[in-house]
Design a protein around this motif. Sequence first.
Motif, short mmCIF file in Angstrom:
data_model
loop_
_atom_site.label_atom_id
_atom_site.label_comp_id
_atom_site.label_asym_id
_atom_site.label_seq_id
_atom_site.Cartn_x
_atom_site.Cartn_y
_atom_site.Cartn_z
N TRP A 91 -4.06 -1.44 19.82
CA TRP A 91 -4.50 -1.97 21.00
C TRP A 91 -6.10 -1.84 20.76
CZ3 TRP A 91 -2.93 0.26 26.69
CH2 TRP A 91 -1.71 -0.13 26.69
N SER A 92 -6.96 -2.70 21.44
CA SER A 92 -8.38 -2.72 21.31
C SER A 92 -8.78 -1.60 22.22
CB SER A 92 -8.90 -4.00 21.76
OG SER A 92 -8.65 -4.12 23.29
N ARG A 93 -10.41 -1.46 22.17
CA ARG A 93 -10.96 -0.69 23.08
C ARG A 93 -10.69 -0.97 24.44
NH1 ARG A 93 -11.66 3.69 22.49
NH2 ARG A 93 -10.60 4.15 24.40
N GLN A 94 -10.84 -2.26 24.64
CA GLN A 94 -10.62 -2.74 26.23
C GLN A 94 -9.29 -2.68 26.60
OE1 GLN A 94 -12.01 -4.31 23.40
NE2 GLN A 94 -14.21 -5.21 23.90
N TRP A 134 -7.36 -8.38 10.18
CA TRP A 134 -8.34 -9.24 10.50
C TRP A 134 -8.16 -10.30 11.19
CZ3 TRP A 134 -12.50 -8.37 12.94
CH2 TRP A 134 -13.63 -9.36 13.08
N ALA A 135 -7.20 -11.22 10.43
CA ALA A 135 -6.71 -12.39 11.10
C ALA A 135 -6.17 -12.51 12.68
CB ALA A 135 -5.74 -13.03 10.23
N ARG A 168 -1.89 -8.14 17.82
CA ARG A 168 -2.81 -7.86 18.94
C ARG A 168 -1.97 -8.44 20.12
NH1 ARG A 168 -4.21 -5.24 15.68
NH2 ARG A 168 -6.38 -4.67 14.99
N PRO A 207 -7.94 3.80 20.22
CA PRO A 207 -6.93 3.05 20.99
C PRO A 207 -5.33 3.07 20.69
CG PRO A 207 -9.04 1.71 20.72
CD PRO A 207 -8.98 2.91 19.83
N ARG A 209 3.19 -3.78 13.59
CA ARG A 209 2.17 -2.69 14.16
C ARG A 209 1.48 -3.14 15.21
NH1 ARG A 209 -3.29 -1.75 12.86
NH2 ARG A 209 -3.86 0.48 12.97
N ARG A 238 0.84 -1.14 -0.03
CA ARG A 238 -0.07 0.11 -0.12
C ARG A 238 0.72 1.34 -0.13
NH1 ARG A 238 -3.38 -1.64 5.02
NH2 ARG A 238 -1.28 -2.80 5.35
N VAL A 290 -7.21 -9.97 14.59
CA VAL A 290 -8.15 -9.60 15.52
C VAL A 290 -8.83 -10.88 15.99
CG1 VAL A 290 -10.27 -8.35 15.51
CG2 VAL A 290 -8.19 -7.18 14.61
N ARG A 291 -9.27 -11.65 14.91
CA ARG A 291 -10.04 -12.72 15.03
C ARG A 291 -9.21 -13.76 16.13
NH1 ARG A 291 -14.08 -14.89 11.74
NH2 ARG A 291 -13.86 -16.85 13.34
N HIS A 338 -1.99 5.58 13.52
CA HIS A 338 -2.72 4.25 13.07
C HIS A 338 -2.72 3.71 11.61
CE1 HIS A 338 -4.27 6.30 16.94
NE2 HIS A 338 -4.67 5.19 17.16
N ASP A 339 -2.44 4.81 11.00
CA ASP A 339 -2.42 4.85 9.36
C ASP A 339 -1.17 4.28 8.91
OD1 ASP A 339 -5.22 5.70 9.60
OD2 ASP A 339 -4.48 7.83 9.40
N ILE A 385 -7.68 -20.33 12.01
CA ILE A 385 -7.54 -18.98 11.38
C ILE A 385 -6.03 -19.24 10.82
CG2 ILE A 385 -7.07 -16.51 11.68
CD1 ILE A 385 -8.77 -17.07 14.23
#
Lengths: 153, 732
Positions: B414-417, B264-265, B222, B337, B411, B26, B267-268, B211-212, B244
């Motif tokens: 963090w999650s919201r939690q 996403w992998a 994560r 986050p 990279r 990207r 995160v899952r 974040h970007d 996964i």
Amino acid sequence: MPMYAFRLNGAPVSIDSWDPAQPLLYVLRGALGAHGTKYGCGLGQCGACTVLVQGRAVRSCTLPIARAAGQAITTIEGLGTPDRPDRLQAAFIAEQAAQCGYCTSGMIMAAAAFLSETPAPTADEVRQALAGNLCRCGTHTRILRAVIRASRA
Amino acid sequence: MPSLSRRDLLRAGGVLIVSFACGPLRPRHARAQGAPGKPLDPAQVDSFLAVHADGSVTVYSGKVDVGTGLRVAIAQLAGEELGVPAERIRVIDGDTALCPDQGSTGGSNGLTRGGAEVRQAAATARQALLSLAAARLGVPPAELAIADGIVRPARGGAGAAIGELVGDRRLALTVDPNAPLRAPSTYAVVGRSLPRPDVPAKSTGRHLYVHDFTLPDMLHARVIRPAAPGATLVSVDESSIGGISGVRIVRIEDFLAVVAKDEWAAVRAAGALRAVWRETRTLPGSEELDRWTRSAPIERDQAIVERGDAVAALAGAVRLVSASYFWPFQSHASLGPACAVADVRGGRATVWSSSQGTHAMRATLARVFGFAAADVRVVFMDGSGSYGTNGGDHAAADAVLLSKTLGQPVRVQWSRQDETGWDPKGPQQLLDVRAALDRSGNIAAWDTEMWVPNAAPGARPLLAADAAGLAQEQGTNAGAVTQNGDPPYRADNVRVLVHWVKETPLALSNLRAPGKIANTFAVESMADELAVLAGADAVQFRLARLDDPRAIEVIARAAGAFGWQSRPAPNRVAAAGGLRVGRGIAYVRYKQAENYVAMAMEVAVDPATGRMAVRRVSCAHDCGLVVNPDALRNQIEGCIVQTLSRALHEEVRFDRARVASVDWASYPVLRFPEAPEIDVVLIDRPGERMFGAGEAAAAPVAAALANAVFDATGVRLRTVPFTAERVRAALA
């Protein structure tokens, strides 16, 4: 991998995803490089990831890619550019309605959907419409002014 | 599953080879380009600025802009001295390879220290530009002036553009502390509401946040943290994420993470991974935290203010008021986050982070992860608003640990939690205040006792290093939390006694206006109680006990803007619909040495539900010289709204083991329907020192609100947050 086709800011795109449950947010920010839409909670609580789906405000962090397929998606990048901002973006710039700006994309997208249905809102109507979008810096009064300004533009 | 000892880790740098199919590259990545040999010594002008051949200027700031408008304000200060329009000045902030170490950004010192140092460097450069032009034009420097980037004789004639005079060469000058500054009466750039350059990109989705940011071959990680602080990792069930693909588990003692090429992998996998943690039940719980705080072991007692003999004077007093006030743990609760990217290869580390203290972080990361300081570079990138040290520094440590382990850029998001649950918190504060009036209504005695967490020297420990078993400093520091514990009014006998509490239940850091919101809440609530005792109007009571004309003016201006009518509290008139309506005022001299802020607000309380609405706020603000009025207003408005949120809603809840406030449902904040009308009166004093304005207006908010609630209802709220449940109970 299954392919999912939809329109992003007017252009057709197709994306493969190993998981039909993958939220649109990750597809936008990842493969599509549209990083204006922000991750805030992944729970649909804060509104930072708001995009338009068929013109309606939707939380992209909880919208599975399988359900975005076939839809017309608009993100903050689809409204305007720094040189040619749309009326909401121009109003946010004129009112300097940002501090960190992390909530701004979601605010503008939620406001865009709202103004399309309520073209001449009162300040209280704007407050209610944006109740689900959080701003932690406390720029609320400026954002309210910006949305009212945009409605009159 | 790889498992590394600490020794392996320090020796390693790439023992885990993880390979993935290459995804599409990207466009959002870049290697940070260094500038070999660029001076960083704050004694050198070239450390702070470079004049380019095209006449533009780059300013290098060690202080960072965390959404506060610091960059435009610094450009204005530099531009004013250099005679260059602020629009032609680019500010690079917080890159440890490019920017001098001006200390961390906090305590509202971005302009007072950071801006002032840049200004002095620019003033020194101005003298050099005048000398260079004098030689070129054959005119004495004293007869030259710089405007619009061109040095011209004051009497007219040919000029020389600064870009031609310097043309990217270094000035090789020591900063002259005596280089004359431009007279405020001649200011053309400072004092104007120039728009912030970041707002157009932020409003169109083009602004690049940390974040970007991406790098080629970057992995998404994560980190999996336990529900309970201090829990140890017993076991991990690798098979739980077997479905996964492309995910790798990294475990280093109690540090547990998943990494994948596909975000996403990761995160899952983080959600699906089954891990067993051994929790301890060592927390006091938030339910009776005030009681715990009062009886907790004390490191030491310290009288930080002692004038006369307050204790003796109170013993003999008859017109006496005493009250206790409590402020809970609160989270920075950044909307985004924390996120960081690290690239550790060949014994060198580059870290992209939204840290408010990149130089300090560089030193800490080097020490903890075994690098030479020269081999670590921290590049500041904008994050979500942080309001102090949020989770960002920890995310950077997570990323360094993982990149060092994997030998690839990583990279960490963090999650919201993670962010709400694990950011270092603003501490709980307990205050006992006793004060007495003499027969004439003078404040005869005042005693504040406060319980605050002890500060231990050293860097705050990084979560990742603690979990991975790496040795590190174990500092505790929540900022200057004891200031503004004494009244700003004439008083004969005053003591402020600090009880430094030995242990803190939750990890701490500086959270906007550290300590001073709670201290002002207590002091200004008590001042209001004394006014009631004296049968006096709250504004008149304060004005009559102040001598400093700037203090008097700021209160008078706030009261005037509000439309304050003199009368004693409480208000006897109920409004329509059963609502009780009142107004309150509070005043602070921030840190007893800086900004003057006074704030009046109107509140409507529904006794049936306990809900309240802050209808309008009038704030008068004197921070000396105003650099950018609109950016300043934005900060003041933010201080007011954010602190209303803290006063109305915010409390970190926890039981004996776990923090329960982990998202926007369990840690609610103020929403749009509650946003009040805000009227800000700026008192500009161009001849006076500038004070930082990122947090001073937060200090009086809770006090003004509590005083307004008393005026409306006759009931004092002394425990934050003022939830509907608590207010209903107080009114019952």
